[in-house]
Scaffold this motif. Structure first.
Motif, PDB file in Angstrom:
ATOM      1  N   LYS A   1       5.846  15.496   0.647  1.00 35.37           N
ATOM      2  CA  LYS A   1       5.767  14.814   2.073  1.00 35.37           C
ATOM      3  C   LYS A   1       4.269  14.823   2.583  1.00 35.37           C
ATOM      4  CE  LYS A   1       6.924  18.021   6.475  1.00 35.37           C
ATOM      5  NZ  LYS A   1       8.274  19.283   6.399  1.00 35.37           N
ATOM      6  N   ALA A   2       3.131  15.264   2.141  1.00 34.79           N
ATOM      7  CA  ALA A   2       2.189  15.512   2.248  1.00 34.79           C
ATOM      8  C   ALA A   2       1.121  13.920   2.060  1.00 34.79           C
ATOM      9  CB  ALA A   2       0.714  16.391   1.417  1.00 34.79           C
ATOM     10  N   LEU A   3       1.654  12.900   1.398  1.00 35.58           N
ATOM     11  CA  LEU A   3       1.695  12.133   1.025  1.00 35.58           C
ATOM     12  C   LEU A   3       1.915  10.951   2.428  1.00 35.58           C
ATOM     13  CD1 LEU A   3       1.380  10.836  -2.510  1.00 35.58           C
ATOM     14  CD2 LEU A   3      -0.290  11.345  -1.520  1.00 35.58           C
ATOM     15  N   LEU A   4       3.436  11.149   2.508  1.00 33.71           N
ATOM     16  CA  LEU A   4       3.547  10.049   3.660  1.00 33.71           C
ATOM     17  C   LEU A   4       2.953  10.358   4.828  1.00 33.71           C
ATOM     18  CD1 LEU A   4       7.833  10.140   2.513  1.00 33.71           C
ATOM     19  CD2 LEU A   4       6.551   8.586   2.525  1.00 33.71           C
ATOM     20  N   ARG A   5       2.980  12.022   5.129  1.00 34.08           N
ATOM     21  CA  ARG A   5       2.403  12.401   6.666  1.00 34.08           C
ATOM     22  C   ARG A   5       0.535  11.604   6.616  1.00 34.08           C
ATOM     23  NH1 ARG A   5       3.041  16.267  10.450  1.00 34.08           N
ATOM     24  NH2 ARG A   5       4.710  16.922   8.830  1.00 34.08           N
ATOM     25  N   ARG A   6       0.697  11.603   5.211  1.00 33.93           N
ATOM     26  CA  ARG A   6      -0.802  11.076   5.772  1.00 33.93           C
ATOM     27  C   ARG A   6      -1.145   9.493   5.809  1.00 33.93           C
ATOM     28  NH1 ARG A   6      -3.655  11.965  -0.104  1.00 33.93           N
ATOM     29  NH2 ARG A   6      -2.996  13.965   0.486  1.00 33.93           N
ATOM     30  N   THR A   7      -0.356   8.830   5.368  1.00 35.26           N
ATOM     31  CA  THR A   7       0.396   7.007   4.969  1.00 35.26           C
ATOM     32  C   THR A   7      -0.092   6.753   6.477  1.00 35.26           C
ATOM     33  OG1 THR A   7       0.448   7.479   2.702  1.00 35.26           O
ATOM     34  CG2 THR A   7       1.028   5.215   3.780  1.00 35.26           C
ATOM     35  N   TYR A   8       1.147   7.377   7.219  1.00 34.44           N
ATOM     36  CA  TYR A   8       1.657   6.964   7.971  1.00 34.44           C
ATOM     37  C   TYR A   8       0.457   7.887   9.342  1.00 34.44           C
ATOM     38  CZ  TYR A   8       4.620   7.102  12.426  1.00 34.44           C
ATOM     39  OH  TYR A   8       5.147   7.082  13.372  1.00 34.44           O
ATOM     40  N   TYR A   9      -0.036   8.645   9.283  1.00 34.64           N
ATOM     41  CA  TYR A   9      -0.448   8.333   9.974  1.00 34.64           C
ATOM     42  C   TYR A   9      -2.361   7.481   9.978  1.00 34.64           C
ATOM     43  CZ  TYR A   9      -4.967  11.134  12.367  1.00 34.64           C
ATOM     44  OH  TYR A   9      -6.194  11.365  12.915  1.00 34.64           O
ATOM     45  N   PHE A  10      -3.192   7.730   8.611  1.00 39.96           N
ATOM     46  CA  PHE A  10      -3.962   6.447   8.640  1.00 39.96           C
ATOM     47  C   PHE A  10      -3.053   4.937   8.888  1.00 39.96           C
ATOM     48  CE2 PHE A  10      -5.891   9.748   6.038  1.00 39.96           C
ATOM     49  CZ  PHE A  10      -6.745   9.158   6.533  1.00 39.96           C
ATOM     50  N   ASN A  11      -1.752   4.669   9.246  1.00 40.88           N
ATOM     51  CA  ASN A  11      -1.254   3.318   9.463  1.00 40.88           C
ATOM     52  C   ASN A  11      -1.427   3.478  10.997  1.00 40.88           C
ATOM     53  OD1 ASN A  11      -1.282   2.341   6.580  1.00 40.88           O
ATOM     54  ND2 ASN A  11       0.860   2.592   6.515  1.00 40.88           N
ATOM     55  N   HIS A  12      -1.580   4.401  10.994  1.00 34.20           N
ATOM     56  CA  HIS A  12      -1.422   4.138  12.817  1.00 34.20           C
ATOM     57  C   HIS A  12      -2.383   5.152  13.558  1.00 34.20           C
ATOM     58  CE1 HIS A  12       3.151   3.667  11.024  1.00 34.20           C
ATOM     59  NE2 HIS A  12       2.957   3.353  12.135  1.00 34.20           N
ATOM     60  N   ARG A  13      -3.156   5.345  13.266  1.00 40.54           N
ATOM     61  CA  ARG A  13      -4.257   6.321  13.816  1.00 40.54           C
ATOM     62  C   ARG A  13      -4.818   5.059  14.853  1.00 40.54           C
ATOM     63  NH1 ARG A  13      -7.153   3.921   9.408  1.00 40.54           N
ATOM     64  NH2 ARG A  13      -9.249   3.637   9.025  1.00 40.54           N
TER      65      ARG A  13
ATOM     66  N   ASN B   1       0.823  -1.263   0.290  1.00 35.77           N
ATOM     67  CA  ASN B   1       0.092  -0.102   0.001  1.00 35.77           C
ATOM     68  C   ASN B   1       0.566   1.252  -0.223  1.00 35.77           C
ATOM     69  OD1 ASN B   1      -2.953  -1.486  -0.313  1.00 35.77           O
ATOM     70  ND2 ASN B   1      -2.293  -1.826   2.588  1.00 35.77           N
ATOM     71  N   LEU B   2       1.557   0.844  -0.680  1.00 37.50           N
ATOM     72  CA  LEU B   2       3.170   2.491  -0.191  1.00 37.50           C
ATOM     73  C   LEU B   2       2.232   3.689  -1.332  1.00 37.50           C
ATOM     74  CD1 LEU B   2       5.932   2.330  -2.862  1.00 37.50           C
ATOM     75  CD2 LEU B   2       3.955   0.515  -3.197  1.00 37.50           C
ATOM     76  N   PRO B   3       2.468   4.884  -0.598  1.00 38.26           N
ATOM     77  CA  PRO B   3       1.764   5.448  -1.574  1.00 38.26           C
ATOM     78  C   PRO B   3       2.621   5.706  -3.388  1.00 38.26           C
ATOM     79  CG  PRO B   3       3.147   6.571   0.348  1.00 38.26           C
ATOM     80  CD  PRO B   3       3.639   5.091   0.424  1.00 38.26           C
ATOM     81  N   ILE B   4       1.628   6.069  -4.217  1.00 35.39           N
ATOM     82  CA  ILE B   4       1.855   6.400  -5.047  1.00 35.39           C
ATOM     83  C   ILE B   4       1.868   7.881  -5.994  1.00 35.39           C
ATOM     84  CG2 ILE B   4       1.978   5.311  -8.010  1.00 35.39           C
ATOM     85  CD1 ILE B   4       1.544   2.638  -6.277  1.00 35.39           C
ATOM     86  N   LEU B   5       2.237   8.424  -6.249  1.00 35.58           N
ATOM     87  CA  LEU B   5       2.294  10.233  -6.878  1.00 35.58           C
ATOM     88  C   LEU B   5       3.128  10.031  -8.285  1.00 35.58           C
ATOM     89  CD1 LEU B   5       1.422  13.027  -7.295  1.00 35.58           C
ATOM     90  CD2 LEU B   5       3.942  13.605  -6.260  1.00 35.58           C
ATOM     91  N   MET B   6       1.314   9.509  -9.201  1.00 31.35           N
ATOM     92  CA  MET B   6       1.907   9.872 -10.606  1.00 31.35           C
ATOM     93  C   MET B   6       2.646  11.381 -11.661  1.00 31.35           C
ATOM     94  SD  MET B   6      -0.721   6.435 -11.784  1.00 31.35           S
ATOM     95  CE  MET B   6       0.648   5.639 -12.565  1.00 31.35           C
ATOM     96  N   LEU B   7       3.052  10.870 -12.325  1.00 38.13           N
ATOM     97  CA  LEU B   7       3.410  11.838 -13.765  1.00 38.13           C
ATOM     98  C   LEU B   7       3.329  11.388 -14.746  1.00 38.13           C
ATOM     99  CD1 LEU B   7       7.095  12.856 -12.392  1.00 38.13           C
ATOM    100  CD2 LEU B   7       4.772  13.893 -11.433  1.00 38.13           C
ATOM    101  N   SER B   8       2.600  13.002 -15.252  1.00 36.17           N
ATOM    102  CA  SER B   8       1.930  12.002 -16.704  1.00 36.17           C
ATOM    103  C   SER B   8       2.448  13.494 -18.311  1.00 36.17           C
ATOM    104  CB  SER B   8       0.570  12.069 -17.204  1.00 36.17           C
ATOM    105  OG  SER B   8       0.045  11.968 -18.537  1.00 36.17           O
ATOM    106  N   ALA B   9       2.373  13.882 -19.226  1.00 36.88           N
ATOM    107  CA  ALA B   9       2.826  14.145 -19.832  1.00 36.88           C
ATOM    108  C   ALA B   9       1.772  14.926 -20.735  1.00 36.88           C
ATOM    109  CB  ALA B   9       3.307  14.401 -20.445  1.00 36.88           C
ATOM    110  N   LYS B  10       0.324  14.091 -20.279  1.00 30.38           N
ATOM    111  CA  LYS B  10      -1.033  14.420 -20.931  1.00 30.38           C
ATOM    112  C   LYS B  10      -1.872  15.371 -19.724  1.00 30.38           C
ATOM    113  CE  LYS B  10      -1.368  10.388 -24.125  1.00 30.38           C
ATOM    114  NZ  LYS B  10      -2.177   9.572 -24.237  1.00 30.38           N
TER     115      LYS B  10
END
Length: 230
Positions: A114-126, A73-82
């Motif tokens: 940073k926001a994604l990591l923070r959110r993921t950490y919070y939900f995994n440990h909330r 469930n690692l956070p994924i930030l996608m990039l696209s030229a479209k």
């Protein structure tokens, strides 16, 4: 929380640009030039977050995202030229957590990481574990073992400092006066000239800020008391 970031893009300039920005922000960066290389890295490395380009030769970003989602469930930030919405929809449906269109602002990307990591950490440990474990962003308070850690790095607190922190963390958003903190933690009657709480609070905040790199975990409400934000 893992700070190892995998950057997957077939454009060398983008890989190197993101490496500079993310490294400056304190992350360890691993780079992959295509989907096949990315999947091999995911098999052997403990990756905390992946920045993933959609349009790549061979195994594209959507296929990499699907494969990653089957195992973690690692956070994924996608990039696209479209810029078409269909690409964003495809990315999100495949399992991406966020999406940015090229060209992008590298500083904004680091903020989103940073926001994604923070959110993921919070939900995994909330969740509270047997009512003994509390989390405040990256801070974990283990009442059962009387331990406090920030990003898995333990912070040494006195018994009083721990009790003050636990009181505020277990009542997030509520403001406690010095009088109330003293009577709850010391279990004695508070006297107006007593500055015991102020001294302990100063030491506690100093330890927390040094361990967190300056994050203000305990906030002062002037004229009222102290609190930890919700």
């Amino acid at each position: 929380m893992d700070k190892k970031i995998l950057v997957v893009d077939d454009e060398k300039e983008i890989r190197e640009l993101l490496e500079i920005y993310l490294t400056n922000d304190g992350y360890q960066v691993i780079k992959a030039a295509d989907g096949e290389e990315a999947l091999a890295i995911l098999e052997k490395e403990d990756i905390g977050l992946m920045v993933l380009d959609i349009m790549m030769p061979g195994i594209d970003g959507l296929a990499v995202c699907r494969a990653a989602r089957e195992k973690s469930n690692l956070p994924i930030l996608m990039l696209s030229a479209k810029s078409e919405n269909i690409d964003k929809v495809q990315g999100i449906l495949t399992g991406a957590d966020d999406y940015m269109t090229k060209p992008f602002d590298a500083l904004e990307l680091t903020v989103r990481v940073k926001a994604l990591l923070r959110r993921t950490y919070y939900f995994n440990h909330r969740q509270l574990v047997d009512n003994n474990l509390l989390t405040v962003d990256y801070l974990t308070i283990d009442k059962l073992n009387h331990k406090v850690s920030y990003e898995d790095k333990e912070i040494t607190l006195t018994a009083r400092e721990f009790e003050i922190l636990y009181l505020l963390a277990s009542n997030r958003g509520r403001v406690f006066s010095s009088e109330e903190i003293f009577e709850r933690v010391w279990k004695e009657k508070y006297f107006q000239s007593n500055n015991t709480v102020m001294v302990h609070m100063s030491r506690l905040r100093d330890k927390l800020e040094k361990s967190s790199g300056g994050d203000k975990i305990i906030h002062t409400v002037w004229g009222v008391g102290y609190k930890i934000e919700k």
